[in-house]
Each structure stands twice: as C-alpha cells, then as structure tokens.
Design an enzyme around this catalytic site. Sequence first.
Site, short mmCIF file in Angstrom:
data_model
loop_
_atom_site.label_atom_id
_atom_site.label_comp_id
_atom_site.label_asym_id
_atom_site.label_seq_id
_atom_site.Cartn_x
_atom_site.Cartn_y
_atom_site.Cartn_z
N ASP A 235 0.83 -1.20 0.00
CA ASP A 235 0.00 0.00 0.00
C ASP A 235 0.87 1.25 0.00
OD1 ASP A 235 -1.99 -1.93 0.39
OD2 ASP A 235 -1.96 -1.64 2.56
N ALA A 236 1.93 1.21 0.80
CA ALA A 236 2.86 2.35 0.85
C ALA A 236 3.53 2.56 -0.50
CB ALA A 236 3.89 2.12 1.94
#
Length: 312
Positions: A251-252
Amino acid sequence: MIYTLTPNPAIDLYVGLDQLKPSVVNRTYEEDYQPNGKAINVSIILSELGISNTAMGFIGGFSGEFIEQELKKKSINTSMVYVEGITRINVFANADKEYKIVNKGPLISTTKKVELLEKIQRIPANSTLFVSGSLPGGIEDDFYIKIAKICYYNNIKLILDISSHALLECLAYKPLLIKPNDDELASFFQLSVSELTQEKIIELSQTLLNMGAQQVLVSRGEKGAIYTSSNRILKVSSTKGTVVNTACAGDAMLSTFIGKLDLNESLENALIYASAAGAATAFSKGICSLSDIEALVHEIQIEKLKEENMYG
C-alpha cells in the site's frame, strides 16, 4: 481530487512479544492501534505527502468510529457508508516470527452496497479512485466490475490493487494502473510463484496491458518491483533491513508512486520513492513516515529495461 475506497476497513492491532506460546498467557511489551485497510493506508500516505484525498468504505460500531476519527485527525476527508455490525480488528503479532490474524468484518446489506455505488457515481469526472483490498461479507466479486464500469463511463481514473480474479474482467474498462504482487500475478495466470522470472513477469504484464490495463506495477517484496506500460519497462530494487510488519508495504509503495507522480516527479523518481516507502513500511509497525522514506531513497536502484520515444 483523489478518492480511496476500502470495502472492508480494519483497525490493525500491532503487538510485540518475546515469544508466542500456546495454552499460556502471552504478555506483550508493546501495542499499537492503527486505522487500516489497503486504501486507507493509501489515504494516509497521500495525506503525508500533502495531497488532499477522501476515504470511502463501509464502517460500523465503535471500531468504525475510531477509524473515521483517526482519519480526520490526519486531515483526511471521509465519505463512509455506515453499516450494522462492527468494523473488524486485525492482530499482527511480532514474536519469534510474524503472525497475522485477519478477521472477516461485518455483513453488508444490498441497500448499503447500492449506497456506496451511488457515492462512486457522484465522484467528479477526471478524479482518481484507488480501490484496494478484499470485500466484506454480502458483497460478491462483481462489485469490482461494477465500480470499473462506473469509472470508465464517468471518466474517473481507476487504480486497482485487488487479489480477486475479477480484476481480469475489470481490464476491459481500462484502469489507469493495476498493482498485483508476485503471488497475485501468478494466481491470475494459474502459475506458481517459482515460475515468475523477470522475463515472465514482463511477459504477463504485457498480457495485462493487452487486456486493457494502462500501466502495471508488480510489487515483489525484497526484490523491489517491475513497472510496465506501452512504452516503458522499469525495474526498481528494494533494500535490506529488519522486517517488522509486511502487511502495509504494498500500500505504501502504490500510494507513494501515484502521489509522487501527482506532485510532478519523474516516473523514475516516483518508483524509487515508492520502493523506499514499501521497504520502510516493512521495517515499521505500520505505515512509515516521510523521514523513513527519505533515509532509504539513496539505497534504491532503478534499471531501464525498455524505453521508447513517447512522441514518435
């Protein structure tokens, strides 16, 4: 405007223990509660980058209220659908090994599903919508396809990070970017991860482009990532460190990649920062900070595997 949709949000409870044993009381030396869910993580990183965005999803109960309050503290707008039941709480325990306990979440009614689709219909044209994560009970995989269709006809740039095979049907609606990881890419094509050589990943990514995706970013954990578009193929490395929690690393990576592009960084720099963000998050209890990313950027390498003149 950027919107993020987490169909099944969660509170992630991180606990640290010296060891985890059965049939005894295991006491923690550390605990941390964080609003989570794949697209919620995207919202948090975008906000850290100074990019305004709105988080969408289904929430319920005291845990749902906690998530919304925490997002507002981070200056993230919310447009949630409130449901009966309690938003799930997942547990990530770091002891002798990393343990992940992920709950199902509440059951979503047809009425609430329609309510969320209507919210998506109202997203302004030329906006960007991230859709990431699994679906809660009561919602079938064709939900993703309905979202893709809405985005296609309403001129909304769609970014998909989902493990469902419905992704392949969404490609007909030309999403801006998809981000499978190694496991997901192998699953889409009924292969084993061991078969995913660099050449095979590029071949499969090009197949996904031919099916309708505009860009493909394959995240590979400690091996970095491979980016493929119609005219460019780039390979970005990762870096070494002590892994604490891998749950949010992808996600990052995704949010930093799109965020840096939104801030007019080059494709290469966006990928370098994205890989650093993925690594920094894996080395942290939850989503990393911008300072964590900056500390790792110089360790990331990028290689151009294909580049064509975009202007002919």
